[in-house]
Design a protein around this motif. Structure first.
Motif, PDB file in Angstrom:
ATOM      1  N   ALA A 155       0.821  -1.212   0.000  1.00  0.00           N
ATOM      2  CA  ALA A 155       0.000   0.000   0.000  1.00  0.00           C
ATOM      3  C   ALA A 155       0.853   1.259   0.000  1.00  0.00           C
ATOM      4  O   ALA A 155       0.419   2.306  -0.480  1.00  0.00           O
ATOM      5  CB  ALA A 155      -0.934  -0.014   1.212  1.00  0.00           C
ATOM      6  N   PHE A 156       2.081   1.175   0.516  1.00  0.00           N
ATOM      7  CA  PHE A 156       2.982   2.329   0.611  1.00  0.00           C
ATOM      8  C   PHE A 156       4.127   2.249  -0.401  1.00  0.00           C
ATOM      9  O   PHE A 156       5.134   2.939  -0.261  1.00  0.00           O
ATOM     10  CB  PHE A 156       3.565   2.420   2.023  1.00  0.00           C
ATOM     11  CG  PHE A 156       4.127   1.098   2.512  1.00  0.00           C
ATOM     12  CD1 PHE A 156       5.386   0.673   2.118  1.00  0.00           C
ATOM     13  CD2 PHE A 156       3.378   0.286   3.342  1.00  0.00           C
ATOM     14  CE1 PHE A 156       5.897  -0.539   2.548  1.00  0.00           C
ATOM     15  CE2 PHE A 156       3.885  -0.934   3.782  1.00  0.00           C
ATOM     16  CZ  PHE A 156       5.163  -1.339   3.383  1.00  0.00           C
ATOM     17  N   GLU A 157       4.001   1.417  -1.434  1.00  0.00           N
ATOM     18  CA  GLU A 157       5.093   1.198  -2.387  1.00  0.00           C
ATOM     19  C   GLU A 157       5.556   2.498  -3.035  1.00  0.00           C
ATOM     20  O   GLU A 157       6.736   2.652  -3.373  1.00  0.00           O
ATOM     21  CB  GLU A 157       4.652   0.208  -3.464  1.00  0.00           C
ATOM     22  CG  GLU A 157       5.752  -0.180  -4.437  1.00  0.00           C
ATOM     23  CD  GLU A 157       5.289  -1.180  -5.473  1.00  0.00           C
ATOM     24  OE1 GLU A 157       6.144  -1.718  -6.196  1.00  0.00           O
ATOM     25  OE2 GLU A 157       4.063  -1.431  -5.566  1.00  0.00           O
ATOM     26  N   ALA A 158       4.647   3.461  -3.210  1.00  0.00           N
ATOM     27  CA  ALA A 158       4.997   4.721  -3.879  1.00  0.00           C
ATOM     28  C   ALA A 158       5.679   5.719  -2.956  1.00  0.00           C
ATOM     29  O   ALA A 158       6.072   6.799  -3.393  1.00  0.00           O
ATOM     30  CB  ALA A 158       3.740   5.359  -4.474  1.00  0.00           C
ATOM     31  N   SER A 159       5.853   5.386  -1.679  1.00  0.00           N
ATOM     32  CA  SER A 159       6.497   6.299  -0.743  1.00  0.00           C
ATOM     33  C   SER A 159       7.937   6.586  -1.172  1.00  0.00           C
ATOM     34  O   SER A 159       8.668   5.666  -1.565  1.00  0.00           O
ATOM     35  CB  SER A 159       6.498   5.711   0.669  1.00  0.00           C
ATOM     36  OG  SER A 159       7.342   6.464   1.531  1.00  0.00           O
ATOM     37  N   PRO A 160       8.388   7.841  -1.077  1.00  0.00           N
ATOM     38  CA  PRO A 160       9.790   8.150  -1.404  1.00  0.00           C
ATOM     39  C   PRO A 160      10.769   7.509  -0.423  1.00  0.00           C
ATOM     40  O   PRO A 160      11.974   7.493  -0.685  1.00  0.00           O
ATOM     41  CB  PRO A 160       9.837   9.681  -1.329  1.00  0.00           C
ATOM     42  CG  PRO A 160       8.712  10.053  -0.415  1.00  0.00           C
ATOM     43  CD  PRO A 160       7.630   9.051  -0.698  1.00  0.00           C
ATOM     44  N   LEU A 161      10.267   6.993   0.704  1.00  0.00           N
ATOM     45  CA  LEU A 161      11.136   6.320   1.669  1.00  0.00           C
ATOM     46  C   LEU A 161      11.375   4.864   1.302  1.00  0.00           C
ATOM     47  O   LEU A 161      12.231   4.201   1.894  1.00  0.00           O
ATOM     48  CB  LEU A 161      10.526   6.411   3.073  1.00  0.00           C
ATOM     49  CG  LEU A 161      10.318   7.829   3.609  1.00  0.00           C
ATOM     50  CD1 LEU A 161       9.705   7.793   4.996  1.00  0.00           C
ATOM     51  CD2 LEU A 161      11.625   8.612   3.612  1.00  0.00           C
ATOM     52  N   VAL A 162      10.611   4.346   0.328  1.00  0.00           N
ATOM     53  CA  VAL A 162      10.837   2.988  -0.170  1.00  0.00           C
ATOM     54  C   VAL A 162      11.877   3.080  -1.279  1.00  0.00           C
ATOM     55  O   VAL A 162      11.584   3.482  -2.399  1.00  0.00           O
ATOM     56  CB  VAL A 162       9.533   2.354  -0.690  1.00  0.00           C
ATOM     57  CG1 VAL A 162       9.825   0.985  -1.304  1.00  0.00           C
ATOM     58  CG2 VAL A 162       8.520   2.221   0.441  1.00  0.00           C
ATOM     59  N   ARG A 163      13.108   2.720  -0.969  1.00  0.00           N
ATOM     60  CA  ARG A 163      14.212   2.833  -1.916  1.00  0.00           C
ATOM     61  C   ARG A 163      14.529   1.497  -2.605  1.00  0.00           C
ATOM     62  O   ARG A 163      15.251   1.466  -3.592  1.00  0.00           O
ATOM     63  CB  ARG A 163      15.454   3.358  -1.212  1.00  0.00           C
ATOM     64  CG  ARG A 163      15.269   4.772  -0.641  1.00  0.00           C
ATOM     65  CD  ARG A 163      14.973   5.780  -1.738  1.00  0.00           C
ATOM     66  NE  ARG A 163      14.785   7.122  -1.229  1.00  0.00           N
ATOM     67  CZ  ARG A 163      15.759   8.025  -1.120  1.00  0.00           C
ATOM     68  NH1 ARG A 163      17.001   7.704  -1.436  1.00  0.00           N
ATOM     69  NH2 ARG A 163      15.505   9.232  -0.664  1.00  0.00           N
ATOM     70  N   THR A 164      14.031   0.401  -2.069  1.00  0.00           N
ATOM     71  CA  THR A 164      14.156  -0.901  -2.715  1.00  0.00           C
ATOM     72  C   THR A 164      12.915  -1.714  -2.379  1.00  0.00           C
ATOM     73  O   THR A 164      12.383  -1.617  -1.268  1.00  0.00           O
ATOM     74  CB  THR A 164      15.426  -1.645  -2.272  1.00  0.00           C
ATOM     75  OG1 THR A 164      15.497  -2.913  -2.948  1.00  0.00           O
ATOM     76  CG2 THR A 164      15.436  -1.907  -0.773  1.00  0.00           C
ATOM     77  N   ARG A 165      12.453  -2.494  -3.343  1.00  0.00           N
ATOM     78  CA  ARG A 165      11.221  -3.261  -3.164  1.00  0.00           C
ATOM     79  C   ARG A 165      11.470  -4.726  -2.829  1.00  0.00           C
ATOM     80  O   ARG A 165      10.542  -5.503  -2.729  1.00  0.00           O
ATOM     81  CB  ARG A 165      10.340  -3.119  -4.403  1.00  0.00           C
ATOM     82  CG  ARG A 165       9.738  -1.719  -4.523  1.00  0.00           C
ATOM     83  CD  ARG A 165       9.153  -1.434  -5.885  1.00  0.00           C
ATOM     84  NE  ARG A 165       8.511  -0.118  -5.892  1.00  0.00           N
ATOM     85  CZ  ARG A 165       9.153   1.042  -5.971  1.00  0.00           C
ATOM     86  NH1 ARG A 165      10.484   1.048  -6.035  1.00  0.00           N
ATOM     87  NH2 ARG A 165       8.500   2.190  -5.964  1.00  0.00           N
ATOM     88  N   HIS A 166      12.718  -5.087  -2.703  1.00  0.00           N
ATOM     89  CA  HIS A 166      13.029  -6.453  -2.274  1.00  0.00           C
ATOM     90  C   HIS A 166      14.437  -6.472  -1.682  1.00  0.00           C
ATOM     91  O   HIS A 166      15.291  -5.668  -2.063  1.00  0.00           O
ATOM     92  CB  HIS A 166      12.938  -7.435  -3.435  1.00  0.00           C
ATOM     93  CG  HIS A 166      13.850  -7.118  -4.577  1.00  0.00           C
ATOM     94  ND1 HIS A 166      15.149  -7.571  -4.654  1.00  0.00           N
ATOM     95  CD2 HIS A 166      13.658  -6.362  -5.690  1.00  0.00           C
ATOM     96  CE1 HIS A 166      15.716  -7.127  -5.762  1.00  0.00           C
ATOM     97  NE2 HIS A 166      14.837  -6.386  -6.407  1.00  0.00           N
ATOM     98  N   TYR A 167      14.651  -7.371  -0.734  1.00  0.00           N
ATOM     99  CA  TYR A 167      15.971  -7.469  -0.115  1.00  0.00           C
ATOM    100  C   TYR A 167      16.111  -8.812   0.589  1.00  0.00           C
ATOM    101  O   TYR A 167      15.120  -9.523   0.823  1.00  0.00           O
ATOM    102  CB  TYR A 167      16.205  -6.331   0.885  1.00  0.00           C
ATOM    103  CG  TYR A 167      15.318  -6.349   2.108  1.00  0.00           C
ATOM    104  CD1 TYR A 167      15.663  -7.084   3.240  1.00  0.00           C
ATOM    105  CD2 TYR A 167      14.126  -5.624   2.131  1.00  0.00           C
ATOM    106  CE1 TYR A 167      14.855  -7.102   4.353  1.00  0.00           C
ATOM    107  CE2 TYR A 167      13.308  -5.636   3.245  1.00  0.00           C
ATOM    108  CZ  TYR A 167      13.683  -6.374   4.357  1.00  0.00           C
ATOM    109  OH  TYR A 167      12.858  -6.397   5.459  1.00  0.00           O
ATOM    110  N   VAL A 168      17.350  -9.156   0.910  1.00  0.00           N
ATOM    111  CA  VAL A 168      17.668 -10.385   1.640  1.00  0.00           C
ATOM    112  C   VAL A 168      18.370  -9.998   2.932  1.00  0.00           C
ATOM    113  O   VAL A 168      19.224  -9.101   2.945  1.00  0.00           O
ATOM    114  CB  VAL A 168      18.565 -11.314   0.806  1.00  0.00           C
ATOM    115  CG1 VAL A 168      18.991 -12.531   1.629  1.00  0.00           C
ATOM    116  CG2 VAL A 168      17.839 -11.765  -0.458  1.00  0.00           C
ATOM    117  N   ALA A 169      18.007 -10.626   4.008  1.00  0.00           N
ATOM    118  CA  ALA A 169      18.648 -10.426   5.306  1.00  0.00           C
ATOM    119  C   ALA A 169      19.063 -11.790   5.848  1.00  0.00           C
ATOM    120  O   ALA A 169      18.493 -12.819   5.474  1.00  0.00           O
ATOM    121  CB  ALA A 169      17.707  -9.721   6.273  1.00  0.00           C
ATOM    122  N   GLY A 170      20.056 -11.798   6.729  1.00  0.00           N
ATOM    123  CA  GLY A 170      20.502 -13.075   7.271  1.00  0.00           C
ATOM    124  C   GLY A 170      21.286 -12.904   8.554  1.00  0.00           C
ATOM    125  O   GLY A 170      21.635 -11.796   8.951  1.00  0.00           O
ATOM    126  N   GLY A 171      21.547 -14.027   9.207  1.00  0.00           N
ATOM    127  CA  GLY A 171      22.302 -13.977  10.446  1.00  0.00           C
ATOM    128  C   GLY A 171      22.652 -15.353  10.970  1.00  0.00           C
ATOM    129  O   GLY A 171      22.098 -16.366  10.527  1.00  0.00           O
TER     130      GLY A 171
END
Length: 284
Positions: free
Chosen positions: A250-266
């Motif tokens: 719903a907020f995809e158009a926000s200027p604070l959304v700089r990438t629409r996908h990512y990977v995290a790990g630990g």
């Protein structure tokens, strides 16, 4: 996906630590200590917030605590109070915590207010859809619904978060004796207040590169998680990998959304340093 401690919400660093505790249920009932306590260390890498194009990496201490009371429990399923439990359904009350994020360290939020530490609390319904004898393999539908608040002297409401997800736990995989594997997938939803806090831009903070934006309620993307862990005597090791997609949010158009996908790990290692002499029957 089972966890040692439920310590976080999705936007924050600690949310990724949930994956580090991913394990599957033990096979059959057995007597275990009423409580176990220890400590460890974890290394994690993740974005500053969901949708950020800046990553953060931390090495930090992690607690290990298990309490197997009849009503209050702190174990692989999180810190919770069991209100109802049956072979197929479990209703619990659980909480979550997320650390603060300084806007000075986030280019997209430069000049904006910092993201406060926040906590979530609410009911979670767990429905067992399928399981093998001895619970070596289990498929569950997890339905957490939580109200969010800033963690400060005068808490501010941050709305509601809903994260339904399918959870598959496996303990009998060929070639991985003693290892517990967990797979999890599901959508996220939030109300207008929740999304506005993380992705809204008030007119006072608009710039040439950051237009004013009002976030709406609804779909907040998809999340996929795989975790693996094993107990070696008094030592526990675990690792996780998480993929997030914000496409269609719903907020995809926000200027604070700089990438629409990512990977995290630990990865994490913990040592059990003490346990109670009292033992209780457990069917985890």
């Amino acid at each position: 996906m089972k966890t040692l401690l439920r310590l976080a919400s999705a936007p924050g660093m600690a949310g990724l630590l949930l994956g580090l505790g991913a394990t599957a249920p033990a096979q059959g009932a057995e007597d275990k200590p009423l409580w176990e306590a220890g400590a460890g260390v974890a290394a994690v890498s993740f974005p500053a917030y969901r949708g950020s194009d800046q990553r953060q990496a931390f090495v930090l201490p992690t607690p290990y605590f298990v309490y197997r009371g009849e009503f209050l429990k702190a174990d692989r399923d999180g810190v919770r109070a069991e209100l109802f439990d049956s072979d197929r359904a479990e209703l619990t009350v659980s909480a979550a915590l997320s650390p603060p994020a300084s806007s000075e360290d986030i280019r997209a939020r430069a000049g904006m207010p910092d993201l406060r530490a926040n906590f979530e609390v609410g009911p979670q319904l767990n429905l067992t859809l399928w399981q093998t004898e001895g619970k070596a393999r289990q498929l569950k539908l997890l339905l957490p619904l939580r109200a969010a608040y800033t963690l400060e002297r005068n808490p501010k409401s941050l709305g509601w978060v809903l994260h339904p997800k399918l959870n598959l736990d496996l303990t009998d995989l060929s070639g991985l004796p003693g290892w517990n594997v967990g797979l999890q997938a599901g959508p996220l939803f939030g109300d207008r207040k929740q999304h506005q806090y993380f992705y809204g831009v008030d007119a006072a903070y608009a710039t040439a590169d950051r237009a004013a934006y009002r976030a709406g309620a609804g779909f907040a993307g998809m999340q996929y998680l795989v975790g693996i862990s094993k107990r070696f005597g008094n030592q526990w090791v675990g690792a996780f990998l998480r993929y997030d997609s914000l496409r269609g949010a719903a907020f995809e158009a926000s200027p604070l959304v700089r990438t629409r996908h990512y990977v995290a790990g630990g990865v994490a290692v913990s040592w059990v340093l003490g346990e109670s002499s009292e033992r209780v029957p457990v069917d985890e």
